[in-house]
Design a protein around this motif. Structure first.
Motif: not given
Length: 176
Positions: A127-135
């Motif tokens: 979830i954190a990695a996805c957040g970084l990806f779309v940030s």
């Protein structure tokens, strides 16, 4: 989407920190669980377990604050990945060295650390990695309806993460 991922991460770390701080017995259980790990680095550096416990809770709260603030959310998500990687390493150490430390991540289960906790941490890390990806994607202003959806989805996500041990146990038990 970045807002949802950030809200889930913030909610997860707030729930984790508050569950450890909710009572003296919860705090004591958390400190004892760290002590039960018998981590060589703590013994070598003569670091008190209470100091480490305080650092973990402080780190969790800092992550939540960084993630909530749009300008610092990337740092908060990155710190979440770092802390969760450290948690996975400690859990692997516990499994490999047959330590019987209890999971006090959310303060209540007391289940021995094991593969289910690594799986939960990998879920949070994704979830954190996805957040970084779309940030980096532009999000604009959220409408009240969008804010409501973000809050509801985030609450469900945090609920699943905080109840992961129980849900895993529910679905892994043999049917009678």
């Amino acid at each position: 989407m970045a807002v949802v991922f950030s809200a889930i991460i913030a909610g997860t770390f707030i729930a984790s920190a508050l569950s450890k701080l909710r009572s003296r017995s919860a705090w004591s259980g958390f400190v004892k669980s760290i002590d039960a790990l018998e981590l060589p680095v703590l013994r070598l550096a003569s670091i008190a377990t209470g100091v480490v416990a305080s650092g973990v809770v402080g780190f969790e709260l800092a992550i939540a604050v960084f993630v909530i603030i749009p300008r610092t959310s990337v740092y908060g998500l990155s710190l979440a990945l770092i802390l969760l990687t450290a948690f996975c390493a400690v859990i692997l150490f516990a499994i490999r060295n047959k330590r019987t430390a209890e999971c006090r991540c959310f303060g209540v289960t007391g289940q021995p650390l094991g593969p289910v906790h690594i799986a939960r941490n990998l879920l949070i890390m994704s979830i954190a990695a996805c957040g970084l990806f779309v940030s980096g994607l532009p999000i604009g202003q959220l409408t009240p309806m969008e804010i409501t959806v973000v809050v509801l989805v985030s609450l469900v996500g945090v609920g699943v993460i905080a109840s992961f041990d129980e849900l895993f146990g529910l679905f892994s038990r043999e049917r009678r």
